[in-house]
Write a protein that holds these residues in place. Structure first.
Motif, short mmCIF file in Angstrom:
data_model
loop_
_atom_site.label_atom_id
_atom_site.label_comp_id
_atom_site.label_asym_id
_atom_site.label_seq_id
_atom_site.Cartn_x
_atom_site.Cartn_y
_atom_site.Cartn_z
N THR A 13 -65.27 -110.58 56.48
CA THR A 13 -64.35 -110.40 55.50
C THR A 13 -63.09 -111.22 56.09
O THR A 13 -62.39 -110.31 57.17
CB THR A 13 -64.25 -109.36 54.75
N ILE A 27 -65.14 -125.40 44.44
CA ILE A 27 -64.99 -124.13 43.78
C ILE A 27 -66.21 -124.20 42.59
O ILE A 27 -66.01 -124.99 41.85
CB ILE A 27 -63.82 -123.89 43.20
N LYS A 29 -68.03 -122.09 38.99
CA LYS A 29 -67.43 -121.36 37.93
C LYS A 29 -67.09 -120.08 38.12
O LYS A 29 -66.21 -119.42 37.23
CB LYS A 29 -68.46 -121.53 36.80
N GLY A 30 -67.78 -119.35 39.38
CA GLY A 30 -67.34 -117.87 39.43
C GLY A 30 -65.99 -117.73 40.55
O GLY A 30 -65.96 -116.75 41.01
N ASN A 31 -65.49 -118.98 40.68
CA ASN A 31 -64.36 -118.79 41.59
C ASN A 31 -64.66 -118.79 43.15
O ASN A 31 -63.91 -117.97 43.90
CB ASN A 31 -63.38 -118.14 41.13
N ASN A 32 -66.09 -119.03 43.56
CA ASN A 32 -66.46 -118.76 44.97
C ASN A 32 -66.15 -120.22 45.48
O ASN A 32 -66.24 -121.31 44.87
CB ASN A 32 -67.98 -118.72 44.91
N LEU A 33 -65.74 -120.01 46.63
CA LEU A 33 -65.30 -121.25 47.47
C LEU A 33 -66.53 -121.55 48.33
O LEU A 33 -66.96 -120.66 49.08
CB LEU A 33 -64.07 -121.11 48.14
N LYS A 45 -69.77 -119.86 52.19
CA LYS A 45 -69.26 -119.19 50.75
C LYS A 45 -68.19 -118.49 51.13
O LYS A 45 -68.25 -117.68 52.02
CB LYS A 45 -70.51 -118.78 50.14
N THR A 47 -66.19 -115.47 48.81
CA THR A 47 -66.06 -115.10 47.36
C THR A 47 -64.63 -114.73 47.21
O THR A 47 -63.71 -114.66 47.96
CB THR A 47 -66.93 -113.76 47.50
N PRO A 48 -64.27 -114.53 45.83
CA PRO A 48 -63.02 -114.25 45.67
C PRO A 48 -62.41 -113.07 46.16
O PRO A 48 -61.01 -112.67 46.63
CB PRO A 48 -63.08 -114.00 44.09
N ALA A 49 -63.49 -112.26 46.83
CA ALA A 49 -62.79 -110.85 47.70
C ALA A 49 -62.64 -111.19 49.07
O ALA A 49 -62.27 -110.45 49.85
CB ALA A 49 -63.99 -109.62 47.51
N GLY A 50 -62.77 -112.43 49.27
CA GLY A 50 -62.79 -112.98 50.79
C GLY A 50 -63.75 -112.61 51.64
O GLY A 50 -63.70 -112.73 52.91
#
Length: 191
Positions: A13, A27, A29-33, A45, A47-50
């Protein structure tokens, strides 16, 4: 994500994660990079939470094997794009191929033949690429590939064509730089 000046391959993280020459990003649709971690030969990958995880490939192990997750191999992946269904498409540059990763992590060779460079149009393994680097998918699902010297269109992802590029899509899949500049503004020079 990661720490400046510190290369590595750790999942984690925020600053605990490490990368080695990350290249392009996409990116979903779930805003995952998603990013091509070129130096590690992996796809990562964030996630939006880092939270950073490795989706496919094994750090430090190059190759061209299809497989699931860490059983798949890449060789200096650079380009990456994601379609509306969450499939990733990868420009596997040193393998001269386009790879596909399903949302379940299954990696297959979508187009090209590993280790065989060229510019031939074709379907699947009959197509040839020369170090594909940049990938993009338009709203209609058409895949575009920036190969070393040309931009190519792979029209087989989804049914339909983009209303913005119909003249280009009805022509040869190999476009010269001049053709792209001339046609990129739309019909009769309209934006």
């Amino acid at each position: 994500m990661g720490a400046a000046g510190t290369a590595g391959n750790s999942d984690g993280t925020g600053g605990a994660a490490r990368f080695s020459s990350p290249s392009q990003i996409a990116i979903d649709k779930g805003n995952n990079l998603f990013l091509a971690d070129t130096g590690n030969h992996t796809i990562r990958k964030i996630t939006p939470a880092g939270v950073v995880t490795t989706v496919a490939g094994l750090a430090g192990q190059s190759g061209s094997a299809d497989g699931t997750g860490s059983n798949a191999r890449f060789s200096s992946p650079i380009g990456i794009a994601v379609d509306q269904s969450g499939n990733l498409f990868i420009g596997d540059s040193d393998n001269d191929t386009i790879r596909k990763i399903t949302p379940g992590g299954v990696v297959t060779t979508f187009a090209g033949l590993a280790g065989v460079a060229g510019s031939a149009d074709g379907t699947g393994s009959a197509a040839r690429f020369n170090g594909p680097r940049g990938l993009a998918i338009d709203p209609a699902g058409n895949l575009y590939v920036c190969d070393t010297f040309i931009i190519r269109s792979a029209k087989s992802l989804l049914v339909g064509t983009s209303p913005r590029w119909p003249a280009l899509l009805d022509r040869s899949a190999v476009l010269t730089e001049r053709e792209v500049r001339r046609d990129s503004t739309g019909p009769e020079g309209s934006p």
